[in-house]
Design an enzyme around this catalytic site. Structure first.
Site: not given
Ligand code: NAD
Ligand code: UDP
Length: 317
Positions: A34, A37, A101, A147, A161
Site C-alpha cells: 500500500n 513506507t 489475510n 510493533y 496455521y
Molecule cells: P519498509 O518500511 O521499507 O517496508 C515495509 C513495506 O511494507 C513497505 O513497502 C510498506 O509500504 C509496506 N506495508 C506496510 N503496511 C502495509 C499494509 N498494511 N499493506 C500493504 N503493504 C504494507 O521496512 P523494511 O525494513 O523493508 O522491513 C520489511 C519487513 O522486515 C517488515 O515486516 C519489518 O518488520 C521486518 N524487519 C525489518 C528489519 C530491518 O532492520 N529493516 C528488522 C526486523 C524486521
C-alpha cells in the site's frame, strides 16, 4: 513452470532486494503493497522486467490473487521506530489482520509462507546474546509494543496455521538491517547518520550512545531469507550480523567514511524502553542453513552512503 511468489511489502527496503533476488532466481513475482513506507521508485525499478506485477493494496483488507502461488512472503509492516508513534494502529493491524489475510491466501493456494519477524520480539533483552529460545522482555504498555507485540501475535498466528492446517511456514527474526534503498527520512540510525553526515548536520544520538546493535548488510540478509524460504525449516531463526557495535561508534564511523565535518548531538531517547544491548545468537541458523553474512560494516556503510548521496542530490545520479 516458473515458481510464483506473492511478496507483501515488496515495495519497501528489504522488499526491493528480496524481489530482485527472486527475479534473478527465475521466479515470477506479484508485489502487494500500500506504499505506506515503500516507494514508487522501488516498484518502477522492479517492474522494468516483465516477470513482476504490482498490486496497490492494504493487506489489512482481504485480497484475491489470481493464478497459482507457490510462496507467500510477508514483509508488509512499517519497521522504523519513528513510525511506532506516528502510525501505531496501522502497525498493529498490519501484523494482525494483515498476517491473517495473507495466511488465508496461502492456505487457499497451498503456498508456503515466509514471514519477516523481528529481534524486537525480545524487547529490551535480559540475556545476551539472544537465542531463539528466549521468550523476551516486552513492555506491553510501552510505545514500542505496537510493533513488538504485533510481531509476537503474528508469529503465534503463523505457528497456529502450521499446526492446524499443516501449512509449511518459515519464520525469520530479522535483526537490524541496512543498505541501499533505505529511505533518507525513515528515522533509523543508519539512515539518519548517513544523511546527517553527508549534509553536514549534527548526528543525532538518542541517549548516551552506549546502546549496542549488530547491523547486517541487506544482501546478506536477503540471502538468508532465500535460503530459509527454499528450505524445509520452520524456524524461528535469528537472522542478522553478530558484529556488535555501539551507536556512538556507528555515528563516528559514518562521519569518518563520509569524510564529514559533522558534530554529534545528544538527544533524549525516542522511546524509554529502547533496547540497551542486542546481538543475535546465530548458531541455529548457521547449522540449519549455512547462513553467514560476509559484508563488513565499512564496506556496507560505504555502499549505503553512496546510495544516499545519489538520493539526496538526484541531479548527480
Ligand atoms: P519498509 O518500511 O521499507 O517496508 C515495509 C513495506 O511494507 C513497505 O513497502 C510498506 O509500504 C509496506 N506495508 C506496510 N503496511 C502495509 C499494509 N498494511 N499493506 C500493504 N503493504 C504494507 O521496512 P523494511 O525494513 O523493508 O522491513 C520489511 C519487513 O522486515 C517488515 O515486516 C519489518 O518488520 C521486518 N524487519 C525489518 C528489519 C530491518 O532492520 N529493516 C528488522 C526486523 C524486521
Ligand atoms: N538512534 C540514534 N539516533 C538516531 C536514530 C536511532 O541514536 O537518529 C538509536 C536508537 O535509539 C537505537 C539505535 O540507534 O538505540 C538503533 O535504532 P534504529 O531506529 O536504527 O533501530 P532499532 O534497533 O531501535 O529498531
Amino acid at each position: 513452470m516458473r515458481p510464483r511468489a506473492v511478496v507483501a511489502g515488496g515495495a519497501g527496503f528489504i522488499g526491493f532486494h528480496f524481489v530482485s533476488r527472486l527475479l534473478n532466481e527465475g521466479f515470477d513475482v506479484v508485489i502487494v503493497d500500500n506504499l505506506a513506507t515503500g516507494t514508487h521508485r522501488n516498484v518502477t525499478d522492479l517492474l522494468a522486467g516483465n516477470r513482476c506485477e504490482f498490486v496497490e493494496h492494504d493487506v489489512c483488507q482481504p485480497l484475491v490473487v489470481s493464478g497459482p502461488v507457490d510462496y507467500l512472503v510477508n514483509l508488509a509492516c512499517p519497521a522504523s521506530p519513528a513510525d511506532f508513534s506516528r502510525i501505531p494502529v496501522e502497525i498493529m493491524r498490519s501484523c494482525s489482520e494483515g498476517t491473517y489475510n495473507l495466511l488465508e491466501i496461502a492456505l487457499h493456494k497451498r503456498a508456503q509462507f515466509l514471514h519477516a519477524s523481528t529481534s524486537e520480539i525480545y524487547g529490551d533483552p535480559e540475556i545476551h546474546p539472544q537465542s531463539e529460545d528466549y521468550t523476551g522482555n516486552v513492555n506491553i504498555a510501552g510505545p514500542r509494543a505496537v510493533y513488538d507485540e504485533g510481531k509476537r501475535y503474528a508469529e503465534t498466528l503463523i505457528h497456529t496455521y502450521h499446526r492446524q492446517f499443516d501449512m509449511p511456514v518459515h519464520i525469520a527474526r530479522i535483526f537490524n538491517t541496512y543498505g541501499p534503498r533505505m529511505r533518507p527520512d525513515d528515522g533509523r540510525a543508519v539512515s539518519n547518520f548517513c544523511v546527517q553526515a553527508l549534509t553536514g548536520q549534527p548526528l543525532t544520538i538518542y541517549g548516551n550512545g552506549q546502546q549496542t546493535r549488530c547491523f547486517c548488510y541487506v544482501e546478506d540478509l536477503v540471502d538468508g531469507l532465500f535460503r530459509l524460504m527454499t528450505s524445509e525449516h520452520t524456524g524461528p531463526f535469528n537472522m542478522g550480523s553478530s558484529q556488535e557495535i555501539s551507536v556512538q561508534e556507528l555515528a563516528e564511523k559514518a562521519i569518518k567514511l563520509a569524510g564529514s565535518s559533522s558534530q554529534i548531538e545528544y538527544l533524549p531517547l525516542l522511546h524509554p524502553d529502547d533496547p540497551k544491548r542486542r546481538r543475535p545468537a546465530l548458531e541455529r541458523i548457521q547449522e540449519a542453513l549455512g547462513f553467514a553474512p560476509t559484508t563488513d560494516l565499512d564496506t556496507g556503510l560505504q555502499a549505503t552512503l553512496d546510495w544516499f548521496q545519489q538520493v539526496i542530490t538526484p541531479e548527480r545520479a
